[in-house]
Design a protein around this motif. Sequence first.
Motif, PDB file in Angstrom:
ATOM      1  N   CYS A   8       8.234 -14.398   5.347  1.00 37.57           N
ATOM      2  CA  CYS A   8       9.294 -15.183   5.979  1.00 37.57           C
ATOM      3  C   CYS A   8       9.675 -16.388   5.133  1.00 37.57           C
ATOM      4  N   ASP A  45       8.224 -25.748  13.450  1.00 40.90           N
ATOM      5  CA  ASP A  45       8.404 -24.311  13.301  1.00 40.90           C
ATOM      6  C   ASP A  45       9.112 -24.054  11.966  1.00 40.90           C
ATOM      7  N   GLN A  47       9.475 -21.714   9.967  1.00 40.72           N
ATOM      8  CA  GLN A  47      10.089 -20.428   9.661  1.00 40.72           C
ATOM      9  C   GLN A  47      11.243 -20.099  10.609  1.00 40.72           C
ATOM     10  N   ARG A  48      11.585 -21.032  11.477  1.00 39.94           N
ATOM     11  CA  ARG A  48      12.696 -20.827  12.410  1.00 39.94           C
ATOM     12  C   ARG A  48      13.934 -21.510  11.840  1.00 39.94           C
ATOM     13  N   TRP A  49      14.991 -20.745  11.729  1.00 44.12           N
ATOM     14  CA  TRP A  49      16.264 -21.227  11.185  1.00 44.12           C
ATOM     15  C   TRP A  49      17.351 -20.972  12.225  1.00 44.12           C
ATOM     16  N   HIS A  50      18.383 -21.795  12.200  1.00 39.82           N
ATOM     17  CA  HIS A  50      19.525 -21.567  13.083  1.00 39.82           C
ATOM     18  C   HIS A  50      20.809 -21.893  12.343  1.00 39.82           C
ATOM     19  N   TRP A  68      14.734 -25.458  11.903  1.00 38.92           N
ATOM     20  CA  TRP A  68      14.548 -25.949  13.266  1.00 38.92           C
ATOM     21  C   TRP A  68      13.904 -27.331  13.273  1.00 38.92           C
ATOM     22  N   LYS A 149      16.399 -10.646  11.060  1.00 39.97           N
ATOM     23  CA  LYS A 149      16.067 -11.716  12.003  1.00 39.97           C
ATOM     24  C   LYS A 149      14.862 -11.288  12.829  1.00 39.97           C
ATOM     25  N   ASP A 151      12.156 -12.509  16.133  1.00 38.94           N
ATOM     26  CA  ASP A 151      11.872 -13.395  17.268  1.00 38.94           C
ATOM     27  C   ASP A 151      13.038 -14.305  17.617  1.00 38.94           C
TER      28      ASP A 151
END
Length: 173
Positions: A8, A45, A47-50, A68, A149, A151
């Motif tokens: 990731c 987080d 590894q969380r992208w938006h 994130w 993508k 989760d």
Amino acid sequence: QHRSSGLCLTYLGPSGTHPQGSEALSLAECGVPPPLGKWPSRATDPQRWHLANRRPDTGDCCSGFRVWNTDQCLHIHPSSEARTVICELRGRVDQTLRLTDADDPELASGQIAHARGKCLRKRKGSAEPIFEKCKARKPDKPQSPMWVKLDMEVPLEARLYAQAKLESPELFH
């Protein structure tokens, strides 16, 4: 997630406002936080992208990817290095990126693409993400996406906002 490696895209900096304005990225095992490194804390987080920033051509959302709970957006450096920098809400050219899909007329789907024809890839033999030439779409040949993508979720804030708009639309005019 980089499909062929299973790794990731991982931000290596702190949460919130970055004290130096820019940070390195790596490809790391999904769901495993990176070591602390040079910062006393890590992103909540990493590894969380938006999606983020306005599209320069229309002013609509969205023209890039943001980590994130930070002020950091994915950025293509002139050297083709993949890094993050402070998000430019107006949609700076070096932060204008998109995830290609099956309807893309020129590029294979599942690539994180920049308008300069460079896409985010895994550097051969390392866990370093880098921007290199994009893969062209081959209409007569099925191609697997490079990035997928994982989760996906709608943040609590967005769910509450949508609920409030439905329950009290008069507040949003």
